[in-house]
Design a protein around this motif. Structure first.
Motif, mmCIF file in Angstrom:
data_model
loop_
_atom_site.group_PDB
_atom_site.id
_atom_site.type_symbol
_atom_site.label_atom_id
_atom_site.label_comp_id
_atom_site.label_asym_id
_atom_site.label_seq_id
_atom_site.Cartn_x
_atom_site.Cartn_y
_atom_site.Cartn_z
ATOM 1 N N SER A 1 -20.754 35.551 26.872
ATOM 2 C CA SER A 1 -20.908 34.765 28.206
ATOM 3 C C SER A 1 -22.026 33.930 28.433
ATOM 4 O O SER A 1 -22.091 33.120 29.089
ATOM 5 N N ARG A 2 -23.079 34.185 27.701
ATOM 6 C CA ARG A 2 -24.297 33.562 27.520
ATOM 7 C C ARG A 2 -23.979 31.956 27.345
ATOM 8 O O ARG A 2 -24.907 31.148 27.933
ATOM 9 N N TRP A 3 -23.025 31.813 26.681
ATOM 10 C CA TRP A 3 -22.511 30.443 26.462
ATOM 11 C C TRP A 3 -21.409 30.003 26.715
ATOM 12 O O TRP A 3 -20.533 29.209 26.025
ATOM 13 N N ALA A 4 -20.890 30.523 27.826
ATOM 14 C CA ALA A 4 -19.494 30.377 28.449
ATOM 15 C C ALA A 4 -19.452 28.745 28.590
ATOM 16 O O ALA A 4 -18.043 28.473 28.485
ATOM 17 N N GLU A 5 -20.281 27.736 28.880
ATOM 18 C CA GLU A 5 -20.042 26.414 29.104
ATOM 19 C C GLU A 5 -19.698 25.860 28.038
ATOM 20 O O GLU A 5 -19.027 24.688 27.884
ATOM 21 N N VAL B 1 -15.666 23.375 27.254
ATOM 22 C CA VAL B 1 -15.396 21.909 27.020
ATOM 23 C C VAL B 1 -13.786 21.572 26.881
ATOM 24 O O VAL B 1 -12.952 22.124 26.372
ATOM 25 N N PRO B 2 -13.493 20.572 27.887
ATOM 26 C CA PRO B 2 -12.135 20.235 27.776
ATOM 27 C C PRO B 2 -11.535 19.442 26.823
ATOM 28 O O PRO B 2 -11.432 18.257 26.848
ATOM 29 N N VAL B 3 -11.100 20.139 25.741
ATOM 30 C CA VAL B 3 -10.612 19.255 24.590
ATOM 31 C C VAL B 3 -9.175 20.000 24.124
ATOM 32 O O VAL B 3 -8.672 19.509 23.293
ATOM 33 N N ALA B 4 -8.614 20.720 25.048
ATOM 34 C CA ALA B 4 -7.227 21.077 24.819
ATOM 35 C C ALA B 4 -6.492 20.001 24.578
ATOM 36 O O ALA B 4 -6.400 19.084 25.351
ATOM 37 N N THR B 5 -5.216 20.200 23.581
ATOM 38 C CA THR B 5 -4.317 19.094 23.448
ATOM 39 C C THR B 5 -3.249 19.596 22.667
ATOM 40 O O THR B 5 -3.067 20.609 22.335
ATOM 41 N N ALA B 6 -2.108 18.685 22.580
ATOM 42 C CA ALA B 6 -0.910 18.824 21.498
ATOM 43 C C ALA B 6 -1.339 18.173 20.493
ATOM 44 O O ALA B 6 -2.059 17.049 20.605
ATOM 45 N N PRO B 7 -0.683 18.327 19.259
ATOM 46 C CA PRO B 7 -0.674 17.503 18.177
ATOM 47 C C PRO B 7 -0.153 16.178 18.364
ATOM 48 O O PRO B 7 0.985 16.188 18.794
ATOM 49 N N ASP C 1 -31.788 17.414 20.379
ATOM 50 C CA ASP C 1 -32.715 16.116 20.098
ATOM 51 C C ASP C 1 -31.672 15.328 19.566
ATOM 52 O O ASP C 1 -32.346 14.001 19.490
ATOM 53 N N ASP C 2 -30.585 15.457 18.695
ATOM 54 C CA ASP C 2 -29.743 14.692 18.091
ATOM 55 C C ASP C 2 -28.658 13.858 19.142
ATOM 56 O O ASP C 2 -27.700 13.184 18.736
ATOM 57 N N GLY C 3 -28.620 14.426 20.399
ATOM 58 C CA GLY C 3 -27.493 14.047 21.258
ATOM 59 C C GLY C 3 -26.135 14.601 20.838
ATOM 60 O O GLY C 3 -25.059 13.857 21.033
ATOM 61 N N VAL C 4 -26.056 15.495 20.023
ATOM 62 C CA VAL C 4 -24.797 16.167 19.560
ATOM 63 C C VAL C 4 -24.318 17.374 20.584
ATOM 64 O O VAL C 4 -25.042 18.087 21.027
ATOM 65 N N ARG C 5 -23.122 17.346 20.879
ATOM 66 C CA ARG C 5 -22.330 18.298 21.698
ATOM 67 C C ARG C 5 -22.003 19.431 20.617
ATOM 68 O O ARG C 5 -21.260 19.580 19.566
ATOM 69 N N LEU C 6 -22.371 20.854 21.130
ATOM 70 C CA LEU C 6 -21.942 21.944 20.691
ATOM 71 C C LEU C 6 -20.746 22.381 21.354
ATOM 72 O O LEU C 6 -20.610 22.425 22.510
ATOM 73 N N HIS C 7 -19.797 23.302 20.465
ATOM 74 C CA HIS C 7 -18.611 23.765 21.074
ATOM 75 C C HIS C 7 -18.258 25.083 20.286
ATOM 76 O O HIS C 7 -18.348 25.089 19.103
ATOM 77 N N PHE C 8 -17.970 25.802 21.289
ATOM 78 C CA PHE C 8 -17.297 27.322 20.656
ATOM 79 C C PHE C 8 -15.772 27.045 20.948
ATOM 80 O O PHE C 8 -15.334 27.107 22.129
ATOM 81 N N PRO C 9 -15.019 27.223 19.936
ATOM 82 C CA PRO C 9 -13.447 26.920 20.099
ATOM 83 C C PRO C 9 -12.886 28.304 20.337
ATOM 84 O O PRO C 9 -13.443 29.431 20.216
#
Length: 320
Positions: A11-15, A19-25, A293-301
């Motif tokens: 839960s420390r990384w809940a955000e 990330v709203p990336v859900a999709t259908a193929p 530092d690099d402007g990269v977005r992290l995501h837990f699936p």
């Protein structure tokens, strides 16, 4: 003081899960489904392939003291859940990122159930042969090879396992379960560049090891970054890993894999590995700083959820 059997609270990384990336193929971008450890299903609705396909997830006591064999009931349940198997669609290929048990043990069964090729190095071939696959169902690759599979092109580069590799070396004979855990030696470890016909690109880095310079000239929008055991490494090593993978390919989103407790069945909620084996908190402290530092977005699936982490239009993205 952290107790060895304690573990980080996700839960420390809940955000990072939200990330709203859900999709259908779709034909414009495959959906990617995370299924624990480094198991990833890429599926555009017509063509699909699977990295690893590890679903048995035996308990710690059996891994440490017993003998391992694929749990076919768990494998069938997982394949049914995602719409593949004997009564569903077929896979183009099953691709183990290396041949430790938590990556390759189920690969032959999954390939049989889904009419897929098993694609990997010579050690993965020994797992396939021991699991009953015919030689016509196994494709052996070497570093530098490019393989076309359905709507995907895979490019392979030699990598390494995150230190320490508890079962190093090549597998030199068929692995016929049940066997001791040590029978699943690491074999070849891979960095894989996946390019979909839509132009979408992903780096699949199943283990937190790297070979400096091996990805030179590669480009990927998204990096699926294995972080298992990374929290036991020095901050300097973690930074080097990031440099030789994420920075090397110019990824703008990093999807974190191999952080979950793989001694726990997949049908139960995922949790982080205990501190005795890893420290996800240490890993995230360093990666969060590097990503900022690099402007990269992290995501837990989210396990079992179809996601498309690219965003935007691939043709427009390439023209910018």
């Amino acid at each position: 003081m952290r107790l060895p059997l304690g573990r980080p609270d996700l839960s420390r990384w809940a955000e990072l899960f939200d990330v709203p990336v859900a999709t259908a193929p779709t034909a414009m971008a495959p959906a990617v489904t995370f299924l624990g450890v480094s198991t990833l299903l890429f599926d555009d609705g017509e063509s699909a392939l699977l990295f690893d396909g590890f679903f048995s997830r035996p308990g710690l006591l059996r891994v440490g003291l017993g003998r391992l064999a694929p749990d076919e009931a768990r494998i069938d349940a997982a394949l049914h859940r995602i719409g593949f198997g004997s009564d569903g669609r077929h896979l183009e290929a099953v691709v183990p990122v290396h041949s430790h048990y938590d990556h390759a043990m189920d690969s032959a069964v999954v390939a049989r159930r889904t009419s897929a090729l098993l694609v990997g190095g010579t050690s993965a071939r020994q797992v396939g042969v021991g699991g009953g696959l015919g030689h016509d169902r196994i494709r052996v690759v070497a570093s530098g090879d490019t393989v076309r599979l359905g709507h995907y092109t895979l490019r392979f580069a030699a990598s390494t396992h995150c230190p320490p590799d508890r079962f190093p070396g090549a597998i030199d004979g068929p692995v016929v379960p049940p066997v001791r855990t040590a029978a699943y030696r690491c074999g070849e470890a891979w960095s894989v560049l996946l390019t979909h016909d839509s132009g979408r690109t992903s780096l699949v880095q199943g283990s937190a090891g790297f070979v400096p310079g091996s990805l030179e000239g590669w480009s990927a929008e998204v990096a699926y970054l294995g972080v298992g055991q990374l929290g036991k490494c020095s901050p300097g090593y973690i930074a080097d890993y990031w440099t030789h993978t994420v920075r090397e390919v110019g990824a703008q989103r990093v999807v974190l894999t191999h952080w979950d407790d793989f001694f726990r069945p997949l049908e139960l909620p995922l949790r982080a590995l205990p501190y005795a084996g890893d420290d996800l908190g240490v890993t995230m402290e360093v990666l969060t700083r590097l990503a900022a530092d690099d402007g990269v977005r992290l995501h837990f699936p989210t396990v079992g959820r179809q996601e498309a982490p690219w965003g935007g239009n691939p043709a427009a993205d390439r023209s910018e």
